[in-house]
Write a protein that holds these residues in place. Structure first.
Motif, PDB file in Angstrom:
ATOM      1  N   LEU A  28       0.846  -1.193   0.000  1.00 39.84           N
ATOM      2  CA  LEU A  28       0.000   0.000   0.000  1.00 39.84           C
ATOM      3  C   LEU A  28       0.881   1.241   0.000  1.00 39.84           C
ATOM      4  CD1 LEU A  28      -2.473  -1.197   2.768  1.00 39.84           C
ATOM      5  CD2 LEU A  28      -2.931  -1.143   0.305  1.00 39.84           C
ATOM      6  N   THR A  29       0.499   2.223  -0.785  1.00 39.44           N
ATOM      7  CA  THR A  29       1.301   3.436  -0.903  1.00 39.44           C
ATOM      8  C   THR A  29       1.018   4.388   0.253  1.00 39.44           C
ATOM      9  OG1 THR A  29       1.258   3.237  -3.308  1.00 39.44           O
ATOM     10  CG2 THR A  29       1.968   5.341  -2.403  1.00 39.44           C
ATOM     11  N   ASP A  30       2.075   4.795   0.930  1.00 37.76           N
ATOM     12  CA  ASP A  30       2.010   5.706   2.068  1.00 37.76           C
ATOM     13  C   ASP A  30       2.504   7.085   1.617  1.00 37.76           C
ATOM     14  OD1 ASP A  30       1.547   3.320   3.936  1.00 37.76           O
ATOM     15  OD2 ASP A  30       3.524   2.856   3.117  1.00 37.76           O
ATOM     16  N   VAL A  31       2.435   8.068   2.502  1.00 41.09           N
ATOM     17  CA  VAL A  31       2.832   9.437   2.147  1.00 41.09           C
ATOM     18  C   VAL A  31       3.755  10.000   3.216  1.00 41.09           C
ATOM     19  CG1 VAL A  31       2.051  11.773   1.642  1.00 41.09           C
ATOM     20  CG2 VAL A  31       0.652   9.827   0.939  1.00 41.09           C
ATOM     21  N   LEU A  32       4.929  10.473   2.793  1.00 44.78           N
ATOM     22  CA  LEU A  32       5.839  11.183   3.677  1.00 44.78           C
ATOM     23  C   LEU A  32       5.768  12.671   3.347  1.00 44.78           C
ATOM     24  CD1 LEU A  32       9.315  10.125   4.898  1.00 44.78           C
ATOM     25  CD2 LEU A  32       8.911  12.485   4.260  1.00 44.78           C
ATOM     26  N   VAL A  33       5.503  13.477   4.360  1.00 40.21           N
ATOM     27  CA  VAL A  33       5.405  14.927   4.193  1.00 40.21           C
ATOM     28  C   VAL A  33       6.547  15.576   4.964  1.00 40.21           C
ATOM     29  CG1 VAL A  33       3.959  16.973   4.484  1.00 40.21           C
ATOM     30  CG2 VAL A  33       2.892  14.736   4.070  1.00 40.21           C
ATOM     31  N   SER A  34       7.438  16.275   4.270  1.00 46.98           N
ATOM     32  CA  SER A  34       8.498  17.022   4.945  1.00 46.98           C
ATOM     33  C   SER A  34       7.948  18.401   5.281  1.00 46.98           C
ATOM     34  CB  SER A  34       9.739  17.136   4.064  1.00 46.98           C
ATOM     35  OG  SER A  34       9.447  17.793   2.842  1.00 46.98           O
ATOM     36  N   ASN A  35       7.982  18.740   6.576  1.00 47.41           N
ATOM     37  CA  ASN A  35       7.415  19.990   7.069  1.00 47.41           C
ATOM     38  C   ASN A  35       8.498  20.968   7.486  1.00 47.41           C
ATOM     39  OD1 ASN A  35       4.530  19.492   6.956  1.00 47.41           O
ATOM     40  ND2 ASN A  35       4.834  17.986   8.588  1.00 47.41           N
ATOM     41  N   ASP A  36       8.195  22.241   7.349  1.00 45.69           N
ATOM     42  CA  ASP A  36       9.135  23.300   7.694  1.00 45.69           C
ATOM     43  C   ASP A  36       8.995  23.665   9.170  1.00 45.69           C
ATOM     44  OD1 ASP A  36      10.997  25.295   7.524  1.00 45.69           O
ATOM     45  OD2 ASP A  36       9.822  26.611   6.226  1.00 45.69           O
ATOM     46  N   ALA A  37      10.134  23.675   9.886  1.00 50.64           N
ATOM     47  CA  ALA A  37      10.215  24.146  11.269  1.00 50.64           C
ATOM     48  C   ALA A  37       9.303  23.371  12.219  1.00 50.64           C
ATOM     49  CB  ALA A  37       9.898  25.640  11.335  1.00 50.64           C
ATOM     50  N   MET A  38       9.088  22.104  11.936  1.00 52.75           N
ATOM     51  CA  MET A  38       8.304  21.233  12.812  1.00 52.75           C
ATOM     52  C   MET A  38       8.552  19.794  12.379  1.00 52.75           C
ATOM     53  SD  MET A  38       4.445  21.753  11.302  1.00 52.75           S
ATOM     54  CE  MET A  38       3.773  20.381  12.231  1.00 52.75           C
ATOM     55  N   GLU A  39       7.965  18.834  13.073  1.00 57.11           N
ATOM     56  CA  GLU A  39       8.181  17.429  12.729  1.00 57.11           C
ATOM     57  C   GLU A  39       7.577  17.084  11.374  1.00 57.11           C
ATOM     58  OE1 GLU A  39       4.275  17.343  15.111  1.00 57.11           O
ATOM     59  OE2 GLU A  39       6.142  18.514  15.024  1.00 57.11           O
ATOM     60  N   ASN A  40       8.193  16.098  10.704  1.00 60.93           N
ATOM     61  CA  ASN A  40       7.637  15.567   9.467  1.00 60.93           C
ATOM     62  C   ASN A  40       6.482  14.630   9.780  1.00 60.93           C
ATOM     63  OD1 ASN A  40       9.754  16.852   8.026  1.00 60.93           O
ATOM     64  ND2 ASN A  40      11.101  15.101   8.409  1.00 60.93           N
TER      65      ASN A  40
ATOM     66  N   VAL B  13      16.164  14.121   2.768  1.00 57.22           N
ATOM     67  CA  VAL B  13      15.427  15.364   2.988  1.00 57.22           C
ATOM     68  C   VAL B  13      16.424  16.488   3.267  1.00 57.22           C
ATOM     69  CG1 VAL B  13      13.692  16.546   4.371  1.00 57.22           C
ATOM     70  CG2 VAL B  13      13.446  14.094   3.910  1.00 57.22           C
ATOM     71  N   PRO B  14      16.709  17.352   2.294  1.00 53.78           N
ATOM     72  CA  PRO B  14      17.586  18.501   2.544  1.00 53.78           C
ATOM     73  C   PRO B  14      16.925  19.461   3.527  1.00 53.78           C
ATOM     74  CG  PRO B  14      17.254  18.108   0.185  1.00 53.78           C
ATOM     75  CD  PRO B  14      16.245  17.283   0.905  1.00 53.78           C
ATOM     76  N   ASP B  15      17.744  20.241   4.224  1.00 48.35           N
ATOM     77  CA  ASP B  15      17.195  21.191   5.186  1.00 48.35           C
ATOM     78  C   ASP B  15      18.182  22.326   5.434  1.00 48.35           C
ATOM     79  OD1 ASP B  15      19.082  20.324   7.191  1.00 48.35           O
ATOM     80  OD2 ASP B  15      17.765  18.662   7.696  1.00 48.35           O
ATOM     81  N   MET B  16      17.902  23.136   6.456  1.00 49.68           N
ATOM     82  CA  MET B  16      18.735  24.304   6.744  1.00 49.68           C
ATOM     83  C   MET B  16      19.905  23.976   7.664  1.00 49.68           C
ATOM     84  SD  MET B  16      15.899  27.344   7.163  1.00 49.68           S
ATOM     85  CE  MET B  16      17.158  28.607   7.338  1.00 49.68           C
ATOM     86  N   ARG B  17      20.067  22.698   8.032  1.00 45.18           N
ATOM     87  CA  ARG B  17      21.166  22.330   8.921  1.00 45.18           C
ATOM     88  C   ARG B  17      22.118  21.368   8.218  1.00 45.18           C
ATOM     89  NH1 ARG B  17      18.672  22.334  15.077  1.00 45.18           N
ATOM     90  NH2 ARG B  17      17.564  24.300  14.859  1.00 45.18           N
TER      91      ARG B  17
END
Length: 567
Positions: free
Chosen positions: A281-293, A342-346
């Motif tokens: 089954l296909t799941d979804v990963l959401v990368s969020n800004d300044a909070m948990e994914n 997941v690229p980020d600011m750190r």
């Protein structure tokens, strides 16, 4: 200001053949060009030479708000089905109430008319601007695109997210597009960023997940002065949307009943739709800004639950929210399990799949964090740039609060689950500094290696031709033709056995950051001139197998119609 970088330690194929249903089909290729150079990875900036004259705009001379900062994506697609990969570039524009109203009237007029661009690949190394002809010269403050044949008519369509109503450009199969977002029920009017098509209920029809960012308030002016404008924590996150594909080509908003109304709302940036736990089954990963994914596990009954914390992808290695950007999915270490970058600011996060759907951030131990700590990362492309059988990684970089440029980075896979930064020798472009955002990968010249396209704020994009030396290395491309209506076979997995290696690729919608990779799946084979076995696990769970497939070809695999079992 970004920290200074530490020291960073063709003959074109003229006959590409695809085998489709037992028939040899000629695949176009560019004419021969000079021998490729022997750097570990080498990119040549061919933007101007290729005729790409686009310049992106944020609608202003300076970055003054979080909408302008979010940036834009880009995409590769074959919109006219001629075998050559075309280019789509998303654009911003001047918008009243958002953009600087103190610009000169003539500049405001010009920036208000800015539009996306569609470039048709002529097949000779150059591209033609067909934006007006295609009916796409429509100003709006764009963010990202994802590409899929959502209605199963054999032509790829484009979903474009915006600051404002999103657009669904239906391909009319005559070189033109029509915006049908409102009629199709997907003209979400929030602050749309990442999006992905996928089939979450395995009914054969594509569904659509749209990630929304923040409730931007132009009147809110409290911020740390050096930042230039308020950051994401100044605004409430917006609710993402899940749209279920209907049999008539429209979509139904099933956000509430699907259980993805998470409180507090996320600040979505990137979306990755894939089967993280191997249950089909296909799941979804959401990368969020300044909070948990978020990691939305698909329960198979039309509902999802957020399992990010338990599965190890909510935070970075040190347990902090990482201001996450794009989502790039690949099996980078060849263990058969799909990992997430997941690229980020750190330091960026490289979530290594430990099995059973559990992840651990390996950015530090793979060598990625030490390099990415110098930059603000936005998008990534996993691809085997040097055809040695190991996935490599390209990352686009740029400051988040100012038009302050950074260099991009390219890593090569070293074969032991680690990466080495080879940017210093990867071509003159890698020494230039731009404000990078979206990035995507494709084989634009049909020569068997992956090229890269990068968007840059208030600047031209970079179309980077891969001129890495082959040194006798081979490749295979796999083009999938699924059963209608999911002709794109989005959600399929291809596993290749070559010698003692097993390589895996996922047929995904989207990729990079707000961007779209090309649909054909690419495998570097090293010195092997054939593939022992190609297995396709189709989205419905059925399988196809091809044996002893010659290298340096495009292999077209068509899904067979499942036989009905006797009752």
């Amino acid at each position: 200001m970004p920290r200074s970088r530490h020291p960073r330690a063709r003959s074109r194929t003229i006959g590409l053949l695809a085998t489709c249903c037992g028939i040899a089909v000629a695949w176009p290729a560019y004419p021969q060009t000079p021998e490729k150079t022997a750097a570990p990875v080498l990119f040549t900036d061919i933007t101007a030479k290729a005729g790409i004259d686009f310049v992106q705009t944020i609608g202003d001379d300076h970055m003054t708000n979080i909408v302008e900062s979010a940036g834009v994506g880009c995409g590769f697609l074959d919109y006219d089905n001629d075998g050559w990969i075309d280019i789509y570039l998303v654009n911003g524009c001047w918008v009243k109430g958002l953009s600087n109203d103190k610009l000169e009237p003539e500049k405001i007029k010009r920036l208000s008319a800015a539009t996306d661009k569609l470039y048709r690949n002529r097949g000779d190394g150059t591209f033609e601007d067909v934006t007006v002809k295609a009916g796409l010269a429509r100003p709006a403050y764009g963010m990202g695109i994802t590409v899929a044949d959502y209605n199963g008519d054999g032509a790829v369509d484009i979903y474009r997210t915006n600051y404002g109503a999103n657009r669904l450009y239906r391909n009319n199969k005559d070189g033109t597009f029509t915006d049908v977002a409102k009629a199709a029920g997907v003209a979400d009017t929030d602050f749309g960023v990442g999006a992905a098509f996928f089939d979450y209920d395995r009914d054969g029809r594509l569904d659509l997940y749209v990630g929304n960012y923040v409730q931007y308030d132009p009147d809110y002016k409290q911020y740390y002065a050096p930042d230039g404008f308020p950051g994401p924590l100044a605004y409430t996150g917006q609710q993402d949307r899940l749209f279920h594909g209907q049999s008539d080509g429209t979509f139904k908003d099933v956000t509430d009943q699907a259980g993805i109304k998470i409180t507090p709302h996320g600040r979505a940036m990137g979306i990755g739709a894939f089967d993280y736990d191997g249950d089909g089954l296909t799941d979804v990963l959401v990368s969020n800004d300044a909070m948990e994914n978020f990691l939305l596990r698909n329960h198979g009954n039309g509902t999802f639950s957020n399992e990010a914390l338990m599965q190890g992808v909510a935070f970075g290695k040190n347990g902090d929210a990482t201001a996450a950007m794009g989502v790039e999915i690949a099996d980078y270490d060849g263990d058969g399990l799909f990992d997430v970058f997941v690229p980020d600011m750190r330091f960026s996060c490289l979530y290594h799949n430990l099995g059973g759907g559990v992840f651990e951030d390996h950015a530090a131990r793979t060598g990625v964090a030490a390099v990415m700590g110098q930059y603000v990362g936005w998008g990534g492309v996993f691809a085997d740039f040097d055809l040695d059988g190991q996935l490599d990684l390209y990352v686009s970089n740029g400051d988040a609060h100012h038009l302050e440029p950074h260099e991009d980075v390219v890593f090569i896979g070293t074969g032991d689950g680690k990466f080495a930064d080879v940017s210093e020798t990867a071509g003159s472009w890698m020494k230039e500094k731009r404000v990078g955002r979206g990035v995507a990968g494709a084989d634009i010249d049909n020569d068997g290696d992956i090229d890269v396209l990068v968007t840059n704020l208030n600047d031209r994009p970079a179309l980077l031709r891969n001129d890495t030396a082959r040194t006798g290395r081979h490749w295979l491309r796999v083009a999938l033709l699924g059963q209608p209506p999911n002709l794109d076979a989005i959600g399929a997995v291809v596993r290749v056995t070559v010698g003692d290696k097993q390589l895996a690729r996922y047929r995904l919608s989207g990729g990079g950051y707000l961007s779209q990779h090309e649909s054909r799946l690419h495998f570097g084979l090293g010195k092997h001139d054939k593939v022992d076995r190609v297995e396709v696990i189709w989205p419905d769970g059925t399988r196809s197998v091809a044996m002893n497939v010659p290298a340096d070809k495009v292999k077209v695999i068509r899904q067979k119609k499942a036989k009905r079992m006797p009752e």
